[in-house]
Scaffold this motif. Structure first.
Motif, short mmCIF file in Angstrom:
data_model
loop_
_atom_site.label_atom_id
_atom_site.label_comp_id
_atom_site.label_asym_id
_atom_site.label_seq_id
_atom_site.Cartn_x
_atom_site.Cartn_y
_atom_site.Cartn_z
N VAL A 273 31.70 -45.98 29.26
CA VAL A 273 31.82 -44.76 28.49
C VAL A 273 31.20 -44.88 26.93
O VAL A 273 31.58 -45.81 26.37
N PHE A 274 30.37 -44.18 26.75
CA PHE A 274 29.55 -44.27 25.20
C PHE A 274 29.29 -42.93 24.66
O PHE A 274 29.66 -42.65 23.46
N ASP A 275 28.57 -42.11 25.49
CA ASP A 275 27.85 -40.68 24.91
C ASP A 275 29.27 -39.98 24.44
O ASP A 275 28.97 -39.36 23.08
N ILE A 276 30.34 -39.82 24.77
CA ILE A 276 31.34 -38.95 24.38
C ILE A 276 31.89 -39.34 23.04
O ILE A 276 32.16 -38.65 22.00
N ILE A 277 32.06 -40.76 22.96
CA ILE A 277 32.57 -41.19 21.62
C ILE A 277 31.80 -41.22 20.48
O ILE A 277 31.89 -40.70 19.51
N PHE A 278 30.55 -41.35 20.84
CA PHE A 278 29.35 -41.50 20.01
C PHE A 278 29.17 -40.06 19.28
O PHE A 278 28.95 -39.82 18.22
N ALA A 279 29.15 -39.09 20.23
CA ALA A 279 28.89 -37.53 19.77
C ALA A 279 30.01 -37.01 19.18
O ALA A 279 29.76 -36.12 18.13
N MET A 280 31.46 -37.50 19.30
CA MET A 280 32.32 -36.66 18.93
C MET A 280 32.92 -37.32 17.70
O MET A 280 33.31 -36.77 16.75
N THR A 281 33.05 -38.83 17.77
CA THR A 281 33.87 -39.42 16.43
C THR A 281 32.85 -40.56 15.93
O THR A 281 33.38 -41.20 15.07
N ASN A 282 32.00 -41.17 16.88
CA ASN A 282 31.25 -42.45 16.47
C ASN A 282 32.34 -43.77 16.16
O ASN A 282 31.99 -44.71 15.35
N GLY A 283 33.38 -43.53 16.96
CA GLY A 283 34.49 -44.68 16.81
C GLY A 283 35.17 -44.66 15.61
O GLY A 283 36.26 -45.31 15.44
#
Length: 336
Positions: A273-283
């Motif tokens: 999983v990458f897209d959701i984190i990147f789009a929502m909070t960027n980590g």
């Protein structure tokens, strides 16, 4: 917009023309150079067998070529880069892996990934199973299944944009356009910046992936449920078993293999999983996961060694589950 559509149409047309030209041309060359017109006897049989053995490889060759270039080669190149320094030139051995194991952000990413692995596959599989069972009992069940499956047609980034409006926060005193804050303020409570709250923000992000993957689980499990012999269910009802008892003692045991396959498939998605984190909070706000952490080191910090080392860790985490899934599928096919 029209220019983009026109460009896409041209690209599709060119690709189809290239495929037709390749398959027609290679088969024509094969038939020409291995024809049986000027030979007799055993040579005819030999050429026919040789032609028949070569022809399947003509169809497989493009796929094998693309797999080699875009899958096999990147794996070995990533392994090589993980043993090199930031520039990808000097050999440093396992220093990048030692750094990863001692880095606090990497450890936090591993813990977050572990939490995702526990929550998302379990909830998505459970919700999919329950919806599959209940939808079959409703006259409008097919419509319900279509609505539940619809998020699968949305990209992860598109789903994240939708849920950003659900979690949107405009500050206390401002008009809240976020659905969740609108509900909260409707009860007289103060609005919250949901995706900045440690721990709970990860839960809110998991909900997005559960929302997407529930449709996948529902479709696969619904097909498995229809494969249960009706005689078994009727016998249980005659014996006085309740619907809940039938569900837990008859349905679930008979489709346990499918449940495990669905669970492991979603687990593989979660590990990457990458897209959701990147789009929502960027980590940010302690929501970092391994894929987003790898992206930052590789394409933001341009540290090819550390970024590749993190990518290898993700690959090693996914590999056992994929191998187990493949072996289980082969075993089931062998028993049929």
């Amino acid at each position: 917009m029209l220019q983009q559509i026109f460009g896409a149409a041209i690209a599709i047309a060119v690709a189809l023309a290239a495929c037709v030209a390749y398959f027609w041309g290679t088969n024509w060359l094969l038939d020409r150079f291995l024809n049986s017109d000027n030979v007799t006897g055993a040579d005819v049989t030999r050429r026919d067998k040789l032609r028949d053995s070569i022809r399947p490889w003509l169809f497989l060759l493009p796929a094998l070529l693309f797999l080699s270039v875009y899958l096999v080669y990147p794996v070995f190149e990533t392994l090589r880069l993980s043993l090199l320094d930031k520039t990808g030139r000097n050999f440093v051995g396992f220093d990048n892996y030692i750094w990863a194991l001692s880095d606090g952000n990497f450890q936090r990413s591993v813990l977050n990934n572990a939490m995702w692995l526990i929550v998302v596959p379990s909830l998505a599989t459970a919700f999919g199973l329950v919806i599959a069972v209940l939808a079959d009992k409703l006259w409008w069940g097919n419509l319900a299944k279509s609505l539940v499956f619809m998020p699968m047609a949305i990209s992860f980034v598109g789903a994240s944009v939708i849920w950003r409006f659900v979690y949107d926060y405009r500050g206390e005193g401002d008009v809240q356009i976020g659905l969740l804050n609108a509900i909260v303020t409707g009860f007289g409570l103060p609005p919250q910046a949901w995706i900045t709250i440690p721990f709970w923000n990860s839960v809110f992000l998991m909900i997005i992936l559960v929302w997407i993957q529930t449709g996948f689980a529902m479709v696969i499990l619904s097909a498995a449920l229809r494969g249960i012999p009706e005689e078994t269910l009727e016998a249980a009802r005659i014996d006085g078993a309740s619907d809940i008892r039938i569900f837990f003692d008859i349905m679930i045991p008979q489709i346990m293999g499918t449940i495990v396959v669905v669970w492991t498939t979603i687990t593989i998605v979660v590990l990457k999983v990458f897209d959701i984190i990147f789009a929502m909070t960027n980590g940010q706000w302690d929501t970092e996961v391994l894929a987003n952490f790898m992206f930052k080191w590789m394409f933001v910090n341009f540290d090819y060694g550390r970024g590749s080392a993190i990518a290898v860790v993700i690959m090693l985490a996914v590999l056992p589950i994929m191998i187990w899934n493949i072996r289980r599928a082969n075993a089931e096919q062998g028993t049929r």
